[in-house]
Design a protein around this motif. Structure first.
Motif, PDB file in Angstrom:
ATOM      1  N   GLU A  89       0.806  -1.223   0.000  1.00  0.00           N
ATOM      2  CA  GLU A  89       0.000   0.000   0.000  1.00  0.00           C
ATOM      3  C   GLU A  89       0.839   1.273   0.000  1.00  0.00           C
ATOM      4  N   THR A  90       2.131   1.184   0.336  1.00  0.00           N
ATOM      5  CA  THR A  90       2.978   2.379   0.335  1.00  0.00           C
ATOM      6  C   THR A  90       3.756   2.547  -0.962  1.00  0.00           C
ATOM      7  N   THR A  91       3.735   1.539  -1.830  1.00  0.00           N
ATOM      8  CA  THR A  91       4.511   1.627  -3.075  1.00  0.00           C
ATOM      9  C   THR A  91       3.651   1.587  -4.330  1.00  0.00           C
ATOM     10  N   ILE A  92       2.409   1.160  -4.209  1.00  0.00           N
ATOM     11  CA  ILE A  92       1.538   1.086  -5.390  1.00  0.00           C
ATOM     12  C   ILE A  92       1.336   2.462  -6.005  1.00  0.00           C
ATOM     13  N   ASP A  93       1.161   3.482  -5.146  1.00  0.00           N
ATOM     14  CA  ASP A  93       0.905   4.809  -5.694  1.00  0.00           C
ATOM     15  C   ASP A  93       2.124   5.377  -6.416  1.00  0.00           C
ATOM     16  N   ASP A  94       3.333   4.894  -6.093  1.00  0.00           N
ATOM     17  CA  ASP A  94       4.515   5.299  -6.856  1.00  0.00           C
ATOM     18  C   ASP A  94       4.347   4.897  -8.323  1.00  0.00           C
ATOM     19  N   LYS A  95       3.965   3.641  -8.520  1.00  0.00           N
ATOM     20  CA  LYS A  95       3.828   3.122  -9.883  1.00  0.00           C
ATOM     21  C   LYS A  95       2.659   3.776 -10.605  1.00  0.00           C
ATOM     22  N   LEU A  96       1.538   3.948  -9.891  1.00  0.00           N
ATOM     23  CA  LEU A  96       0.390   4.613 -10.499  1.00  0.00           C
ATOM     24  C   LEU A  96       0.726   6.070 -10.819  1.00  0.00           C
ATOM     25  N   GLY A  97       1.560   6.683  -9.996  1.00  0.00           N
ATOM     26  CA  GLY A  97       2.004   8.038 -10.281  1.00  0.00           C
ATOM     27  C   GLY A  97       2.774   8.125 -11.586  1.00  0.00           C
ATOM     28  N   LEU A  98       3.578   7.107 -11.879  1.00  0.00           N
ATOM     29  CA  LEU A  98       4.312   7.084 -13.145  1.00  0.00           C
ATOM     30  C   LEU A  98       3.361   6.923 -14.328  1.00  0.00           C
ATOM     31  N   VAL A  99       2.305   6.136 -14.146  1.00  0.00           N
ATOM     32  CA  VAL A  99       1.295   6.007 -15.201  1.00  0.00           C
ATOM     33  C   VAL A  99       0.696   7.373 -15.508  1.00  0.00           C
ATOM     34  N   LYS A 100       0.364   8.121 -14.452  1.00  0.00           N
ATOM     35  CA  LYS A 100      -0.220   9.451 -14.639  1.00  0.00           C
ATOM     36  C   LYS A 100       0.807  10.425 -15.221  1.00  0.00           C
ATOM     37  N   ARG A 101       2.042  10.354 -14.722  1.00  0.00           N
ATOM     38  CA  ARG A 101       3.084  11.274 -15.179  1.00  0.00           C
ATOM     39  C   ARG A 101       3.312  11.165 -16.680  1.00  0.00           C
ATOM     40  N   TYR A 102       3.325   9.924 -17.185  1.00  0.00           N
ATOM     41  CA  TYR A 102       3.593   9.716 -18.603  1.00  0.00           C
ATOM     42  C   TYR A 102       2.325   9.750 -19.458  1.00  0.00           C
ATOM     43  N   GLY A 103       1.160   9.820 -18.829  1.00  0.00           N
ATOM     44  CA  GLY A 103      -0.082   9.853 -19.594  1.00  0.00           C
ATOM     45  C   GLY A 103      -0.391   8.551 -20.298  1.00  0.00           C
ATOM     46  N   LEU A 104      -0.059   7.415 -19.646  1.00  0.00           N
ATOM     47  CA  LEU A 104      -0.347   6.117 -20.246  1.00  0.00           C
ATOM     48  C   LEU A 104      -1.849   5.836 -20.231  1.00  0.00           C
ATOM     49  N   GLY A 105      -2.228   4.801 -20.987  1.00  0.00           N
ATOM     50  CA  GLY A 105      -3.643   4.454 -21.071  1.00  0.00           C
ATOM     51  C   GLY A 105      -4.211   3.947 -19.763  1.00  0.00           C
ATOM     52  N   GLY A 106      -3.382   3.312 -18.932  1.00  0.00           N
ATOM     53  CA  GLY A 106      -3.906   2.809 -17.671  1.00  0.00           C
ATOM     54  C   GLY A 106      -2.952   1.868 -16.973  1.00  0.00           C
ATOM     55  N   ALA A 107      -3.512   1.070 -16.063  1.00  0.00           N
ATOM     56  CA  ALA A 107      -2.724   0.156 -15.239  1.00  0.00           C
ATOM     57  C   ALA A 107      -3.393  -1.208 -15.206  1.00  0.00           C
ATOM     58  N   ALA A 108      -2.577  -2.241 -15.021  1.00  0.00           N
ATOM     59  CA  ALA A 108      -3.064  -3.620 -14.905  1.00  0.00           C
ATOM     60  C   ALA A 108      -2.511  -4.209 -13.617  1.00  0.00           C
ATOM     61  N   PHE A 109      -3.319  -5.008 -12.952  1.00  0.00           N
ATOM     62  CA  PHE A 109      -2.923  -5.548 -11.646  1.00  0.00           C
ATOM     63  C   PHE A 109      -2.855  -7.071 -11.688  1.00  0.00           C
ATOM     64  N   TRP A 110      -1.702  -7.592 -11.295  1.00  0.00           N
ATOM     65  CA  TRP A 110      -1.526  -9.024 -11.089  1.00  0.00           C
ATOM     66  C   TRP A 110      -1.555  -9.274  -9.577  1.00  0.00           C
ATOM     67  N   ARG A 111      -2.540  -9.813  -9.024  1.00  0.00           N
ATOM     68  CA  ARG A 111      -3.745 -10.319  -9.627  1.00  0.00           C
ATOM     69  C   ARG A 111      -4.890 -10.237  -8.640  1.00  0.00           C
TER      70      ARG A 111
END
Length: 426
Positions: free
Chosen positions: A383-405
């Motif tokens: 829970e303390t590191t997921i938002d880091d990765k989601l932040g990168l998705v937002k920063r680069y303007g990617l289409g979205g995120a996928a979660f395993w699993r």
């Protein structure tokens, strides 16, 4: 001019925070002047074209670096020496900000407000007050004096969310409602290079047994009825050459494509997700890329007339497997899911720098950002590191995120995800 009520609610907090940060910075301005200031966005350092400047206690940053990272459209208007930025506020409302060079005021939706420091020119870059700009567009900002760091947390944003559903994901079936798409991992390429629904390899990839009224088919139907898309995910590993065997043997290739097409149609899957791993390790990378490109082209040609999507989960370009031509695959496929992990221990949070690099390399191939999803391995993150990765998705303007699993989400992780992102249309 009167501001809309949605703007009125959050604007006082924005302006107050924009003052509070510079005060904290100003108290340490002498020390800051002698040391570099770091900007972190969602716990990951934000590269900037010009080093941040402390001016009258306000941290100043190039507007382009900041706007792009926050998903804000911003332009420099030479005729008026103005920065005009358009985006969303904290409440999701439309916000337009105008700042003029050397002028200690800005307008928000046409209403003028005082600034603690005026925008300035540094080299070829225009620097604007970081706190004011960020918070106007919904970000949270804090000054960490001892670390000489400004910490920015981006606002919640909508994006495409995909969840992988494997055999042991049933306990979290309700979470499929939080996803735009669900990829069901119930098939694989066996050691003979054929598509199979039975576990002949010792893996967990097989068509599950019914549990009372719940069958695999009813689960897919339920996901489709909820408005989420469904993928038939097929795992292929090249550990013993079985994947390359299927890709390069015409009879096996044709049979596998026909099998996937039939499975998708018969079980009402809206798409096929190829999770073909290990290419370019034992074989020549160029040959592997060519073989995969040809396979995807043939598969797309076969299933597109039935409205079936084709997407791929692909290893990162900064990983060990070089058999993936992102640029060509992105032209044919609906989406590419970047599996940016396997950087060392997969039970520990993955390196933000490595994930950042993987995204940058994917974009550099010419693959459209809208077609790129970042895969996040919940076995590794928390829970303390997921938002880091989601932040990168937002920063680069990617289409979205996928979660395993699905099946291993914790309540804390769900809360962290919900603070950062929500599914499109959710």
């Amino acid at each position: 001019m009167k501001l809309p009520k949605t703007v009125q609610r959050w604007l006082p907090a924005v302006l107050a925070s924009a003052i509070l940060l510079p005060i904290g910075a100003q108290n340490a301005s002498a020390a800051v002047a002698a040391q570099a200031i770091t900007i972190e966005l969602d716990d990951v350092k934000l590269p900037v074209s010009v080093p941040p400047i402390n001016r009258n206690g306000s941290i100043m940053l190039p507007f382009r670096s900041l706007a792009q990272a926050l998903g804000v459209d911003a332009v420099w208007v030479p005729a008026t020496k103005s920065v005009i930025a358009k985006g969303q506020g904290a409440a999701g409302n439309a916000v337009e900000v105008q700042l003029k060079l050397d002028q200690k005021s800005a307008t928000i939706n046409g209403v003028k407000y005082a600034l603690n420091a005026a925008p300035i020119m540094s080299g070829d870059s225009v620097l604007v007050p970081l706190a004011f700009f960020s918070q106007t567009f919904g970000a949270a900002v804090a000054w960490d004096g001892p670390a000489k760091t400004v910490r920015v947390i981006s606002p919640q944003r909508e994006m495409r969310l995909l969840g992988f559903y494997a055999v042991s994901a049933y306990s979290q079936l309700p979470l499929t409602k939080d996803m735009n798409d669900v990829a069901f991992g119930w098939s694989q390429v066996d050691y003979n290079g054929a598509i199979t629904l039975t576990d002949t390899t010792g893996d967990r990839w097989y068509w599950p047994q019914a549990a009372g009224a719940d069958t695999p088919e009813s689960i897919v139907a339920q996901v489709n009825a909820n408005g989420s898309g469904s993928y038939l995910a097929v795992l292929g590993k090249d550990g013993k050459g079985q994947l390359m065997k299927m890709l390069t043997d015409k009879a096996l290739r044709d049979a596998s494509i026909e099998r996937l097409h039939t499975l998708a149609k018969d079980h009402a899957f809206g798409g096929i997700m190829l999770d073909f791993e290990g290419l370019g390790w034992h074989d020549d990378p160029v040959m592997a890329q060519s073989a995969l490109n040809a396979y995807v082209k043939q598969l797309v040609s076969a299933v597109k007339p039935d409205g079936i999507k084709v997407s791929l989960a692909v290893p990162p370009l900064n990983g060990e497997y070089k058999g993936y031509d992102y640029g060509t695959l992105a032209k044919m496929a609906d989406e590419l899911v970047i599996m940016a992990y396997d950087y060392g221990d997969n039970k520990l949070p993955q390196s933000n720098a490595k994930v950042d690099e993987a995204i940058a390399k994917a974009i550099a191939t010419g693959a459209p950002k809208s077609k790129l999803l970042l895969a996040i391995n919940l076995d590794a993150e928390n829970e303390t590191t997921i938002d880091d990765k989601l932040g990168l998705v937002k920063r680069y303007g990617l289409g979205g995120a996928a979660f395993w699993r699905l099946g291993i989400f914790t309540d804390a992780e769900r809360t962290a995800i919900g603070r950062s992102v929500t599914k499109i249309g959710g």
